[in-house]
Design an enzyme around this catalytic site. Structure first.
Site, PDB file in Angstrom:
ATOM      1  N   HIS A  97       0.227   6.859   1.979  1.00  0.00           N
ATOM      2  CA  HIS A  97      -1.282   7.429   1.875  1.00  0.00           C
ATOM      3  C   HIS A  97      -2.497   7.416   2.904  1.00  0.00           C
ATOM      4  CE1 HIS A  97       0.356   5.114  -2.298  1.00  0.00           C
ATOM      5  NE2 HIS A  97       1.053   4.196  -0.829  1.00  0.00           N
ATOM      6  N   ASN A 170      -0.485   2.457  -8.242  1.00  0.00           N
ATOM      7  CA  ASN A 170       0.120   4.155  -7.779  1.00  0.00           C
ATOM      8  C   ASN A 170      -0.029   4.711  -9.823  1.00  0.00           C
ATOM      9  OD1 ASN A 170       1.305   3.696  -5.358  1.00  0.00           O
ATOM     10  ND2 ASN A 170       3.271   3.846  -5.995  1.00  0.00           N
ATOM     11  N   TYR A 384       0.549  -5.461   5.031  1.00  0.00           N
ATOM     12  CA  TYR A 384      -1.075  -4.676   4.830  1.00  0.00           C
ATOM     13  C   TYR A 384      -1.790  -5.537   5.657  1.00  0.00           C
ATOM     14  CZ  TYR A 384       0.045  -2.045   0.587  1.00  0.00           C
ATOM     15  OH  TYR A 384       1.123  -1.370  -0.328  1.00  0.00           O
TER      16      TYR A 384
HETATM   17 FE1  HDE Z   1       1.848   0.133   0.711  1.00  0.00          FE
HETATM   18  N1  HDE Z   1       1.536   0.331   2.202  1.00  0.00           N
HETATM   19  N2  HDE Z   1       3.921  -0.659   0.378  1.00  0.00           N
HETATM   20  N3  HDE Z   1       2.473   0.054  -1.444  1.00  0.00           N
HETATM   21  N4  HDE Z   1       0.102   1.058  -0.086  1.00  0.00           N
HETATM   22  C1  HDE Z   1      -0.276   0.474   3.001  1.00  0.00           C
HETATM   23  O1  HDE Z   1      -1.785   0.000   3.628  1.00  0.00           O
HETATM   24  C2  HDE Z   1       3.342  -1.144   2.036  1.00  0.00           C
HETATM   25  C3  HDE Z   1       3.933   0.390  -2.223  1.00  0.00           C
HETATM   26  C4  HDE Z   1      -0.001   1.145  -1.762  1.00  0.00           C
HETATM   27  O2  HDE Z   1      -5.957   3.638   0.108  1.00  0.00           O
HETATM   28  C5  HDE Z   1      -0.074   0.864   3.740  1.00  0.00           C
HETATM   29  O3  HDE Z   1      -3.060   0.417   5.062  1.00  0.00           O
HETATM   30  C6  HDE Z   1       4.704  -1.890   1.748  1.00  0.00           C
HETATM   31  C7  HDE Z   1       4.155  -0.398  -3.759  1.00  0.00           C
HETATM   32  C8  HDE Z   1      -1.554   2.349  -1.455  1.00  0.00           C
HETATM   33  O4  HDE Z   1      -5.961   2.501   1.574  1.00  0.00           O
HETATM   34  C9  HDE Z   1       0.985  -0.462   4.192  1.00  0.00           C
HETATM   35  C10 HDE Z   1       5.511  -1.648   1.225  1.00  0.00           C
HETATM   36  C11 HDE Z   1       2.774  -0.406  -3.654  1.00  0.00           C
HETATM   37  C12 HDE Z   1      -1.763   2.004  -0.589  1.00  0.00           C
HETATM   38  C13 HDE Z   1       1.961   0.119   3.593  1.00  0.00           C
HETATM   39  C14 HDE Z   1       4.715  -1.026   0.153  1.00  0.00           C
HETATM   40  C15 HDE Z   1       2.072   1.179  -2.799  1.00  0.00           C
HETATM   41  C16 HDE Z   1      -0.448   1.166  -0.039  1.00  0.00           C
HETATM   42  C17 HDE Z   1      -0.045   1.426   5.126  1.00  0.00           C
HETATM   43  C18 HDE Z   1       7.034  -2.476  -0.138  1.00  0.00           C
HETATM   44  C19 HDE Z   1       2.003   0.813  -5.458  1.00  0.00           C
HETATM   45  C20 HDE Z   1      -2.859   2.498  -0.053  1.00  0.00           C
HETATM   46  C21 HDE Z   1      -1.850   1.962   5.677  1.00  0.00           C
HETATM   47  C22 HDE Z   1       7.164  -3.870   0.260  1.00  0.00           C
HETATM   48  C23 HDE Z   1       2.391  -0.497  -6.266  1.00  0.00           C
HETATM   49  C24 HDE Z   1      -3.796   2.113   0.568  1.00  0.00           C
HETATM   50  C25 HDE Z   1      -2.567   0.462   4.502  1.00  0.00           C
HETATM   51  C26 HDE Z   1      -5.896   2.961   1.303  1.00  0.00           C
HETATM   52  C27 HDE Z   1      -1.313   1.772   1.805  1.00  0.00           C
HETATM   53  C28 HDE Z   1       2.558  -1.072   2.657  1.00  0.00           C
HETATM   54  C29 HDE Z   1       5.360  -0.489  -1.604  1.00  0.00           C
HETATM   55  C30 HDE Z   1       0.693   1.795  -2.860  1.00  0.00           C
HETATM   56  C31 HDE Z   1       1.859  -0.021   5.559  1.00  0.00           C
HETATM   57  C32 HDE Z   1       5.991  -3.019   3.430  1.00  0.00           C
HETATM   58  C33 HDE Z   1       4.743  -1.164  -4.554  1.00  0.00           C
HETATM   59  C34 HDE Z   1      -1.614   2.243  -3.516  1.00  0.00           C
HETATM   60  O5  HDE Z   1       0.775  -1.743   4.904  1.00  0.00           O
END
Ligand code: HDE
Length: 709
Positions: A97, A170, A384
């Site tokens: 993202h 999402n 996060y």
């Molecule tokens: Fe994320 N995800 N994610 N994700 N995600 C990040 O956090 C992570 C997941 C989502 O505009 C990171 O600050 C893991 C699902 C959005 O700043 C990180 C898992 C969904 C955004 C991270 C998921 C998301 C992130 C990268 C599996 C939808 C952007 C930078 C367990 C429901 C937020 C950050 C923004 C961002 C980890 C799965 C949505 C790496 C480990 C499911 C919208 O922490």
């Protein structure tokens, strides 16, 4: 000093809960966050230049030298400060993202949900809570294009009177994996391949599709990713989904399960693939500009904020596990209820300070909200904070203006990189008698957060439940629920992506796997890419379970884009015309388009205003027809060379992307006879046709037009 009990001792069993006379929680004003940010805004207009230490400088163009042509001196603190700052201006981009666009807004509750949750933002009618949102692509680097085929992240931070509440969702309702432990594998597979760092922002490569076939829980989300949802027309026209199951808790401590979604009042709309590819090249920033411009012009995007509520007693009543993030809750079984509206009404002042530094976390909750045992969500709760520690350089990232809550922060955490708070006094531990045992603990009755006391009984085991093992029933239900045109687009998307996959074995594995979703679909894809006839059994990983009879009955018509809302609002009409066309009344045409809430952009050979004083927006060379939603061509009596040279491309591109066309004037040499009669094409000098044209614009695409792609 703290009060003593009747034995004359300090009460050391527990710190006092909510002493009498404690300040009541006050509702926040909708502009509370904007006001809070004001404190940090800097305006350089009319101000003297200073160093970061406030020293006014007499000059900022030359470094301090020993002689006019001599070496630079180390004592030039100004040069050193400026270069040092410059050297450190970048922070790590988000690992996923990375590319996003942010906006401020307001959540307005339209229904009182206090029967189900004590969360302050959902209780009461017309209650307003400020918010900040960021919409992003997933795979591309921060400098990639806005319009790859990709899921869009949609995160919201609500600044409530009880602290920050984040929904980090999402634009599609399901995720690609069921357990957080697979996330690094998935991300490694979709990101550029590590040996070459190609391709950028694309899933059309071997490692992604290899991952998909080896992890078949991906089937449902991949169907969404190959659908039109992954190539949105505008970020103002995407849905948002919380994806996970969350828990709501009311004042009495009673819990229910919920899923969130928010739907744009403009409807969900997409581009066609060929168009998307061209938009990427012509305007890689198209979607962030579109969002910025709409807000800037006062066309604020609005989403209906909805919830699906499930009583805890019904947890096991469905042919899928309600905790499974690869499944939707079909609305036929669990209807959605609109509970509010979310409006984006203010752009950021500074991209880095706000959009880049905002730190979302699904673990940021407030009283009335709790987690479910969805294993994907559980892993996110750890991830996060961890990522922000690195990205934002220390543990005090919650003090960055965009992240800080609109309520006071009081605890015994101290120090760390970039500490901005100046806590007074000697006490930095809890229950001290020196500070009257402050800060006190708020009781749950008065708004202190308390985790839901779920009873847990199970073996410690690295496994998943059988209820998570059907990976295909909802992928099939989704495919069956959408229109023929949308289905064709999915087949084309698979065919495009797989044609880029180099290894034949992976291509075959994909068609075999997706034969379990729909055999005809897989056969079409196989034909397009020259793979062998798909074999569903060969493509089925027995780690999964075949769909049950009950699961096969699930329907989800709510997700067909053909059933979305259609409006002309904010759609762009390109008016292609010749320079110096004295006779044409541009003014009235532009006015009529604007009266219908659409936008008009005049395109000519140069940027000189039209004779009747209308601003010309683009030159033929600086706009591509894919960036307009419809085309009007004003054909002059004697077209100039420039006009004739470019008109063909504008009309052809608009025609083959199924978009409305209106030719005002002689159509010869612009459209052949067949094309003139095609659906969505008007050939007429009569300005009364504007109504028909707006009707066509509202419909957006004419899928039954022959000769389109
Ligand atoms: Fe994320 N995800 N994610 N994700 N995600 C990040 O956090 C992570 C997941 C989502 O505009 C990171 O600050 C893991 C699902 C959005 O700043 C990180 C898992 C969904 C955004 C991270 C998921 C998301 C992130 C990268 C599996 C939808 C952007 C930078 C367990 C429901 C937020 C950050 C923004 C961002 C980890 C799965 C949505 C790496 C480990 C499911 C919208 O922490």
């Amino acid at each position: 000093m703290a009060k003593k009990n009747d034995k004359g001792q300090h009460d050391f069993i527990k710190a006092p809960l909510t002493p009498k006379g404690a300040e009541k929680v006050k509702p926040v004003k909708d502009n509370a966050k904007i006001k809070d940010l004001e404190k940090n805004k800097v305006d350089n207009k009319g101000k003297a230049f200073t160093t970061n230490k406030g020293l006014k400088m007499a000059e900022d163009e030359f470094s301090l030298k020993a002689g006019r042509r001599g070496p630079t001196l180390l004592e030039d603190f100004h040069l050193r400060e400026k270069i040092m700052h410059f050297d450190h201006e970048r922070i790590p981009e988000r690992i996923v993202h990375a590319r996003g666009v942010g906006a401020h807004g307001i959540f307005k509750s339209t229904k009182d949900m206090s029967k189900y949750t004590k969360a302050c933002l959902f209780s009461g009618h017309n209650k307003e809570t400020p918010l900040f949102s960021r919409i992003s692509t997933v795979a591309g680097f921060r400098g990639s294009t806005d319009t790859p085929r990709d899921v869009r992240g949609f995160a919201i931070k609500f600044y409530t009177e009880e602290g920050n509440y984040d929904i980090v969702g999402n634009n599609v309702p399901v995720f690609i994996i069921q357990d957080a432990i697979k996330f690094p594998d998935f991300v490694h597979a979709v990101k550029p391949e590590p040996d070459t760092e190609v391709p950028q922002a694309q899933s059309a490569h071997d490692t992604f599709w290899d991952f998909v076939t080896r992890n078949q829980e991906s089937a449902h989300m991949v169907m969404w990713q190959m659908s039109d949802r992954a190539i949105p027309l505008s970020l103002r026209m995407v849905d948002g989904f919380g994806v996970h199951t969350f828990r709501w808790i009311n004042k009495e401590g009673k819990a229910c399960f919920v899923r969130y979604q928010w739907n744009p009042q403009l409807g969900v709309h997409s581009r066609v693939w060929d168009e998307t590819l061209k938009v990427s090249g012509n305007d890689p920033d198209s979607q962030r500009k579109d969002m910025y411009d709409a807000i800037d012009e006062g066309s604020y995007p609005v989403w209906d904020f909805c919830v699906q509520i499930l009583p805890v007693e019904k947890e096991h009543d469905f042919p899928f596990d309600i905790l499974d993030p690869t499944k939707v809750w079909p609305e036929e079984d669990i209807p959605k209820v609109k509970i509010g509206e979310m409006i984006f009404n203010r752009n950021v002042d500074n991209y880095f300070a706000e959009t880049e530094q905002v730190a979302f976390n699904p673990g940021n909750v407030i009283p009335g909200i709790d987690f479910s045992n969805d294993p994907l969500l559980q892993g996110r709760l750890f991830s996060y904070t961890d990522t922000q520690l690195l990205r934002l350089g220390g543990p005090n990232f919650a003090q960055i203006p965009i992240n800080r809550p609109v309520v006071g922060v009081h605890n015994n955490q101290r120090d760390g990189w970039h500490q901005h708070m100046i806590n007074k006094g000697p006490v930095a531990y809890h229950k001290s008698i020196i500070d009257d045992q402050s800060p006190y603990y708020e009781s749950p009755e008065n708004g202190g957060y308390e985790h839901y006391q779920e009873k847990i009984d199970g073996q410690v085991i690295k496994a998943r439940d059988d209820s998570f093992r059907d990976h295909f029933s909802q992928a099939t239900a989704f495919y069956k629920s959408i229109s023929k045109v949308e289905q064709e687009h999915i087949i084309n998307a698979f065919s495009f992506e797989l044609s880029k996959v180099q290894r034949e074995e992976i291509r075959q594995n994909v068609v075999d796997m997706f034969a379990n979703v729909d055999m005809k679909m897989a056969e079409e894809i196989a034909k397009n890419i020259g793979a062998d006839k798909p074999d569903a059994d060969r493509g089925f990983d027995p780690i999964g379970l075949k769909p049950s009879k009950e699961a096969k009955k699930v329907k989800m018509p709510e997700f067909a884009q053909a059933n979305t809302i259609f409006k002309p609002d904010t759609l762009k009409v390109g008016i292609y015309s010749d320079d110096d066309d004295d006779d044409f009344d541009f003014k009235s045409l532009v006015k009529k388009i604007k009266d219908n809430k659409a936008k008009a952009e005049i395109i000519q050979g140069n940027l000189k205003d039209t004779k009747d004083g209308q601003k010309v927006d683009h030159r033929y060379e600086t706009i591509h027809p894919v960036l307009e939603d419809a085309l009007i061509v004003v054909v002059p009596e004697k077209p100039s060379k420039d006009f004739s040279k470019n008109v063909g491309e504008f009309v052809d591109e608009t025609f083959k992307h199924y978009k409305p066309i209106w030719l005002i004037g002689d159509p010869e040499a612009i459209l052949d006879k067949e094309q003139q009669k095609a659906p969505g094409v008007i050939v007429s000098k009569d300005m009364k046709e504007i109504d028909k044209f707006i009707e066509n614009l509202t419909k957006q695409r004419f899928w039954d037009r022959d000769g389109s792609i």
